[in-house]
Design an enzyme around this catalytic site. Sequence first.
Site, PDB file in Angstrom:
ATOM      1  N   GLU A  78     -20.821 -12.930  11.275  1.00 49.10           N
ATOM      2  CA  GLU A  78     -20.730 -11.858  10.277  1.00 49.10           C
ATOM      3  C   GLU A  78     -21.479 -10.627  10.787  1.00 49.10           C
ATOM      4  OE1 GLU A  78     -22.474 -13.873   6.943  1.00 49.10           O
ATOM      5  OE2 GLU A  78     -20.981 -15.453   7.081  1.00 49.10           O
ATOM      6  N   LEU A 109     -16.999 -13.507   5.626  1.00 47.57           N
ATOM      7  CA  LEU A 109     -18.264 -14.100   5.198  1.00 47.57           C
ATOM      8  C   LEU A 109     -18.049 -15.585   4.885  1.00 47.57           C
ATOM      9  CD1 LEU A 109     -20.514 -12.319   2.569  1.00 47.57           C
ATOM     10  CD2 LEU A 109     -20.660 -14.736   3.095  1.00 47.57           C
ATOM     11  N   GLU A 151     -19.672 -19.170   6.538  1.00 50.31           N
ATOM     12  CA  GLU A 151     -20.384 -19.928   7.575  1.00 50.31           C
ATOM     13  C   GLU A 151     -19.598 -21.172   7.980  1.00 50.31           C
ATOM     14  OE1 GLU A 151     -21.772 -18.638   4.875  1.00 50.31           O
ATOM     15  OE2 GLU A 151     -22.989 -17.083   5.823  1.00 50.31           O
ATOM     16  N   GLN A 170     -25.895 -15.647  10.007  1.00 49.91           N
ATOM     17  CA  GLN A 170     -26.715 -14.459   9.764  1.00 49.91           C
ATOM     18  C   GLN A 170     -28.161 -14.793   9.394  1.00 49.91           C
ATOM     19  OE1 GLN A 170     -25.509 -11.346   6.681  1.00 49.91           O
ATOM     20  NE2 GLN A 170     -24.799 -10.530   8.646  1.00 49.91           N
ATOM     21  N   HIS A 206     -34.080 -16.585   2.665  1.00 52.84           N
ATOM     22  CA  HIS A 206     -34.102 -15.888   3.952  1.00 52.84           C
ATOM     23  C   HIS A 206     -35.324 -16.293   4.757  1.00 52.84           C
ATOM     24  CE1 HIS A 206     -31.374 -13.253   1.650  1.00 52.84           C
ATOM     25  NE2 HIS A 206     -30.880 -12.863   2.813  1.00 52.84           N
TER      26      HIS A 206
END
Lengths: 381, 325
Positions: free
Chosen positions: B29, B58, B60, B82, B129
Amino acid sequence: MNLISQALAKDLNLDKALGIFRVLDDQGVPDESLEPKLSKDFLLKIYEYMVRTRILDEWLLKLQRMGKVAIHAPNKGQEATMIGAALALREQDWMFPSYRELGALLVRGMSEEEIIDRAMANADDPLKGSDFAIYGSRDKKIVPAPVPVGNQIPHAVGFALAAKIMGDNIVVLTFFGDGATSRGDFHFGLNFAGLFKPPVVFVIQNNQWAISLPVRKQTAAPTLAVKGVAYGVPSIRVDGNDVLAVYSIAKEAVDKASSGEGPTLIESLTYRLGPHTTADDPRRYRSDEEVKRYEAKDPIPRFRRYLMYRGVLNEDLDREIWGRWRDYIETVVRRCLSKPELPEEVIFEDVYSEMPWNLREQLEEFRESLRVMKSLGLRVE
Amino acid sequence: MPTMNMVQALNQALREEMRRDPRVIVLGEDVGYRGGVFLVTEKLIDEFGELRVIDTPLTEGGIVGIAVGMAMYGLRPVAEIQFIDFVYEAFDQIVSNVAKIRYRSGGQFSVPLVIRSPCCGGVRGGMHHSQSPESYFIHTAGLITIMPSTPYDAKGLLKASIRVDDPVIFLEPKSIYRTIREEVPEEDYIVPIGKARLVKEGSDVTIVTYGAMVYKSIEASKLAAEKHGWDVEIIDLRTLMPFDREAVLKSIEKTGRLVIVHEAPKTLGLGAEISAYVAENAIELLRGPVVRVAGYDTPFPLVHEKLYMPNVARIYMAIKKVMEY
């Protein structure tokens, strides 16, 4: 004829995705405007593949009951789809089957012996006993299926895309069942196929049942083919028990892909006459009446009636064909049964390109455990 | 020799490998014109074009599933996830296919695929994240799992990963993407897979760690030297599986004491495996308990992340515990 292109002329063609393309009626009488012009030899070859598949399937069922095969996923009733589609491939093309495509394996050149060795996981098993109900051979350009349903769909797309990137002219065909169209993998593969237009052909073996779940309980979409339309993949529905219909459409899809015109989704309407696998009991979820209704639509007698209608086959030749293949496959089964087991240490092979230290240590422990078992006279329970 | 950070070193590794071998392609991505959200793939598309630097939708699961097919065909795809926190959609593909295709096919097919992804905490990235999920991959037979801690290693290990015939999960600790600079040769070199790096020699206690925790361990070792005169040895595993058992054993032969530091949650983290390995194979070398300093067994929190992650105080406490045992 250009059937798919006709459908495409209307861009997102819902008619083809909702309708059903067929060449033969239930009695095997052809629609002459759609009947492909095939030689007598080729027609008989198709029939022999169907006969071989049916006999092989019966043997694998029998071998499973004898305890020689772990699990078998019966093919009965779906022969027209697998054989019709696989026959459309050229020498250089590749196939990503699911676990229910014996006939397609035969078409691509795997022998009964290789298939039975594989099913029994004996010493000649090319996949070295890795799993049940899966078949493949690099030589024959068949990638062994993953048992998790539909995993191979994005693989086929990536494989075709790689060929496109490298400038190689191949077409990739993948089979999967109606159940797979509910999985993420179907979405992954179709979405990429629509966007990047690799030379791939998707064949949905819509056999009406994902184990016990009928298609109407799998999706509210009117057909499975319309799902392909949403991804921008030309999609068409065929009568999957009509081998000439499947062959005609698959041939066109392969030609189209090989000339750079991208993917096609074929929803092939068929019916699984047997259980999902040898571990299944279909009487818990569907009626005998339903099965009987579909037995009347069995693709093999239907094609036999067509061949007789066209004078390609008669009763004597039919008996000869069945007899010859029954004898041959029985001989093969006997040979396979006499082969030794795979060596024990095979379970440590092919995890990595080179065995890492943790596996080497565990292999030593394993050997030691075998020595101890032997010295104590213990047996594997 | 130029100095560079980890992002630049990774970018150079990809560029060199793509020049060396036309089968190497990049997909993921925003990896094309955006150059990746951390710029690891910056400007690759200018040199190699859209066929070899593929901006994907988008997805995975799609990225990995497609890359598997490409790798089976004979390409050498480098797939970017990402943030590793989003890899779970691809988990079925990784565990059931990436890791198993060689085995399933009796060695007829392999998946020479690199899945590279920023990982770990320390940048206020919050729950999704910041994760360190390496144990899932370490636990899966058929995968190699790598995490570099320096620009030099990042380049050499990524090049080695692209060349190896097995699938590699390549985790990049994003908190040190740009904070560490060092000299990195512009020419071709590889760092061998499966070999640890001796970060600092010492004689009293061994710290086995990897990724950004290498730097926390260095700080803690300084504190231990200052306060107590203890001499800490630090080993950076670099390859998490198969980890360098010889380096670990050699070090504790000398020190007799072992602390393991990682950001991943404690229970069944790599520390548990190393601890068990030492207990099974070299318990006679130990002069005290093996102590793990790890992320807590909670989801990764947005607040107080520096307290959640192993920090100097916690590593110092662990050193003290084994030294004073």
